[in-house]
Scaffold this motif. Structure first.
Motif, PDB file in Angstrom:
ATOM      1  N   GLY A 127      -6.544  -4.513 -10.094  1.00 39.71           N
ATOM      2  CA  GLY A 127      -6.940  -4.299  -8.543  1.00 39.71           C
ATOM      3  C   GLY A 127      -6.229  -3.747  -7.612  1.00 39.71           C
ATOM      4  O   GLY A 127      -5.009  -3.674  -7.936  1.00 39.71           O
ATOM      5  N   PRO A 128      -6.550  -3.659  -6.434  1.00 37.42           N
ATOM      6  CA  PRO A 128      -5.775  -3.112  -5.494  1.00 37.42           C
ATOM      7  C   PRO A 128      -4.935  -4.052  -4.798  1.00 37.42           C
ATOM      8  O   PRO A 128      -5.189  -5.163  -4.266  1.00 37.42           O
ATOM      9  N   TYR A 149     -13.346   4.098   0.554  1.00 36.74           N
ATOM     10  CA  TYR A 149     -13.167   4.166  -0.784  1.00 36.74           C
ATOM     11  C   TYR A 149     -13.605   3.124  -1.713  1.00 36.74           C
ATOM     12  O   TYR A 149     -13.652   1.958  -1.311  1.00 36.74           O
ATOM     13  N   ARG A 150     -14.075   3.735  -2.881  1.00 32.48           N
ATOM     14  CA  ARG A 150     -14.816   2.589  -3.873  1.00 32.48           C
ATOM     15  C   ARG A 150     -14.055   2.485  -4.988  1.00 32.48           C
ATOM     16  O   ARG A 150     -13.670   3.784  -5.643  1.00 32.48           O
ATOM     17  N   PHE A 151     -13.495   1.294  -5.644  1.00 31.53           N
ATOM     18  CA  PHE A 151     -13.037   1.161  -6.962  1.00 31.53           C
ATOM     19  C   PHE A 151     -13.708   1.337  -7.903  1.00 31.53           C
ATOM     20  O   PHE A 151     -14.636   0.846  -8.091  1.00 31.53           O
ATOM     21  N   LYS A 152     -13.031   2.041  -9.125  1.00 29.82           N
ATOM     22  CA  LYS A 152     -13.858   2.276 -10.427  1.00 29.82           C
ATOM     23  C   LYS A 152     -14.055   0.874 -10.989  1.00 29.82           C
ATOM     24  O   LYS A 152     -13.108  -0.174 -11.094  1.00 29.82           O
ATOM     25  N   LYS A 153     -15.321   0.641 -11.504  1.00 34.19           N
ATOM     26  CA  LYS A 153     -15.697  -0.489 -12.481  1.00 34.19           C
ATOM     27  C   LYS A 153     -14.575  -0.843 -13.758  1.00 34.19           C
ATOM     28  O   LYS A 153     -14.260  -1.802 -13.929  1.00 34.19           O
ATOM     29  N   SER A 154     -14.313   0.514 -14.069  1.00 31.86           N
ATOM     30  CA  SER A 154     -13.521   0.426 -15.421  1.00 31.86           C
ATOM     31  C   SER A 154     -12.082  -0.335 -15.174  1.00 31.86           C
ATOM     32  O   SER A 154     -11.739  -0.975 -15.859  1.00 31.86           O
ATOM     33  N   GLY A 158       0.736  -0.942 -11.076  1.00 30.06           N
ATOM     34  CA  GLY A 158       1.640   0.152 -10.929  1.00 30.06           C
ATOM     35  C   GLY A 158       1.326   1.480 -10.871  1.00 30.06           C
ATOM     36  O   GLY A 158       2.070   2.409 -10.221  1.00 30.06           O
ATOM     37  N   THR A 159       0.003   1.755 -10.802  1.00 28.10           N
ATOM     38  CA  THR A 159      -0.485   2.977 -10.706  1.00 28.10           C
ATOM     39  C   THR A 159      -0.690   2.947  -9.226  1.00 28.10           C
ATOM     40  O   THR A 159      -0.998   1.996  -8.324  1.00 28.10           O
ATOM     41  N   SER A 160      -1.274   4.346  -8.723  1.00 27.47           N
ATOM     42  CA  SER A 160      -1.975   4.387  -7.499  1.00 27.47           C
ATOM     43  C   SER A 160      -3.068   5.209  -7.267  1.00 27.47           C
ATOM     44  O   SER A 160      -3.235   6.053  -8.260  1.00 27.47           O
ATOM     45  N   ARG A 161      -3.830   5.186  -6.299  1.00 27.28           N
ATOM     46  CA  ARG A 161      -4.965   5.974  -6.218  1.00 27.28           C
ATOM     47  C   ARG A 161      -5.189   6.768  -4.683  1.00 27.28           C
ATOM     48  O   ARG A 161      -4.699   6.013  -3.595  1.00 27.28           O
ATOM     49  N   ASP A 176      -0.648  10.618  12.612  1.00 26.94           N
ATOM     50  CA  ASP A 176       0.660  11.038  12.096  1.00 26.94           C
ATOM     51  C   ASP A 176       0.583  10.762  10.634  1.00 26.94           C
ATOM     52  O   ASP A 176       1.474  10.972   9.930  1.00 26.94           O
ATOM     53  N   VAL A 177      -0.403   9.844  10.109  1.00 31.15           N
ATOM     54  CA  VAL A 177      -0.483   9.606   8.643  1.00 31.15           C
ATOM     55  C   VAL A 177      -1.085  10.811   7.990  1.00 31.15           C
ATOM     56  O   VAL A 177      -2.113  11.579   8.182  1.00 31.15           O
ATOM     57  N   ALA A 178      -0.079  11.516   7.190  1.00 27.73           N
ATOM     58  CA  ALA A 178      -0.553  12.804   6.277  1.00 27.73           C
ATOM     59  C   ALA A 178      -1.214  12.339   5.028  1.00 27.73           C
ATOM     60  O   ALA A 178      -2.168  12.986   4.701  1.00 27.73           O
ATOM     61  N   THR A 179      -0.926  11.304   4.313  1.00 30.87           N
ATOM     62  CA  THR A 179      -1.561  10.854   3.082  1.00 30.87           C
ATOM     63  C   THR A 179      -1.543   9.347   2.796  1.00 30.87           C
ATOM     64  O   THR A 179      -0.868   8.821   3.595  1.00 30.87           O
ATOM     65  N   MET A 180      -2.736   8.974   2.244  1.00 28.98           N
ATOM     66  CA  MET A 180      -2.718   7.305   2.058  1.00 28.98           C
ATOM     67  C   MET A 180      -2.831   6.954   0.602  1.00 28.98           C
ATOM     68  O   MET A 180      -3.794   7.998  -0.123  1.00 28.98           O
ATOM     69  N   ARG A 181      -2.424   6.118  -0.046  1.00 33.24           N
ATOM     70  CA  ARG A 181      -2.824   5.837  -1.511  1.00 33.24           C
ATOM     71  C   ARG A 181      -2.834   4.292  -1.610  1.00 33.24           C
ATOM     72  O   ARG A 181      -2.344   3.468  -0.652  1.00 33.24           O
TER      73      ARG A 181
END
Length: 213
Positions: A190-191, A178-183, A156-159, A145-150
């Motif tokens: 961080g997440p 998912y791989r987080f950007k080095k930048s 404060g931003t999201s991916r 039932d999960v439609a989207t994940m972030r």
């Protein structure tokens, strides 16, 4: 199977077992597999019979559910599942050609989400400061039932996280890698948490990562 290969796989299972025990004791921090840094997870179940689970992991065939795309000069990795004879579903992040050489955790196969909507693990190389992390990867499962994940980031931003359908017996889930950007990491971003939403955009699940908050 040769003795050297079996010994190596036994060592991998032992390291993964230590990680699951640490998750229970510390609730947040796990070191597992060949991951240099750490794996942060929740709802990871620790078997009362570690030796039996170790043997079951060696025998259980890894099945690739999803992938972690190559990026920033780092190779693609796989998200692998093993359904064991002990009744566990074990999820790991591993090299594509060596699916047993990864880190992750196990939950009961009949409840791999621990009663929730998501179950995620964050692995990273380097650290502990976010700026010194060289590779951070997120894997896990979500309910149907999960439609989207972030992923909510510390600034404060999201991916957005892509979901891929996965089926175990008659039960359907969604796998992700998912791989987080080095930048982001170099900037100390961080997440902080993984959040799941239904088709109406309402939040139905949240799991802190233990870092980035």
């Amino acid at each position: 199977m040769s003795r050297s290969v079996r010994e190596e796989e036994t060592n991998v299972a032992r390291r993964r077992r230590w990680g699951r025990r640490a998750a229970v004791v510390g609730a947040v921090l796990v070191v597992a597999g060949v991951v240099t840094g750490a794996v942060i997870a929740s709802r990871i179940e620790w078997s009362d019979n570690a030796a039996e689970l170790d043997a079951a992991l060696i025998e259980a065939e890894p099945i690739q559910l999803s992938s972690i795309p190559a990026a920033d000069g780092l190779p693609e990795r796989g998200v692998f599942a093993q359904v064991t004879s002990t009744g566990h579903l074990c999820l790991s992040d591993a090299p594509l050609r060596s699916p047993r050489m990864g880190g992750g955790g196990c939950n009961p196969a009949d409840d791999p989400l621990g009663g929730g909507s998501i179950s995620a693990s964050l692995a990273y190389d380097g650290g502990p400061a976010i700026q010194s992390v060289t590779d951070a990867r997120l894997i896990g499962l979500a309910s149907g039932d999960v439609a989207t994940m972030r992923v909510l980031m510390s600034d404060g931003t999201s991916r957005a996280i892509k979901l891929k359908r996965a089926k175990f017996g008659s039960d359907e889930y969604q796998a992700f890698g998912y791989r987080f950007k080095k930048s982001d990491l170099k900037k100390g971003i961080g997440p902080a948490a993984v959040v799941a939403f239904d088709e109406d955009g309402a939040e139905i699940g949240r799991q802190p990562t233990g870092i980035g908050s």
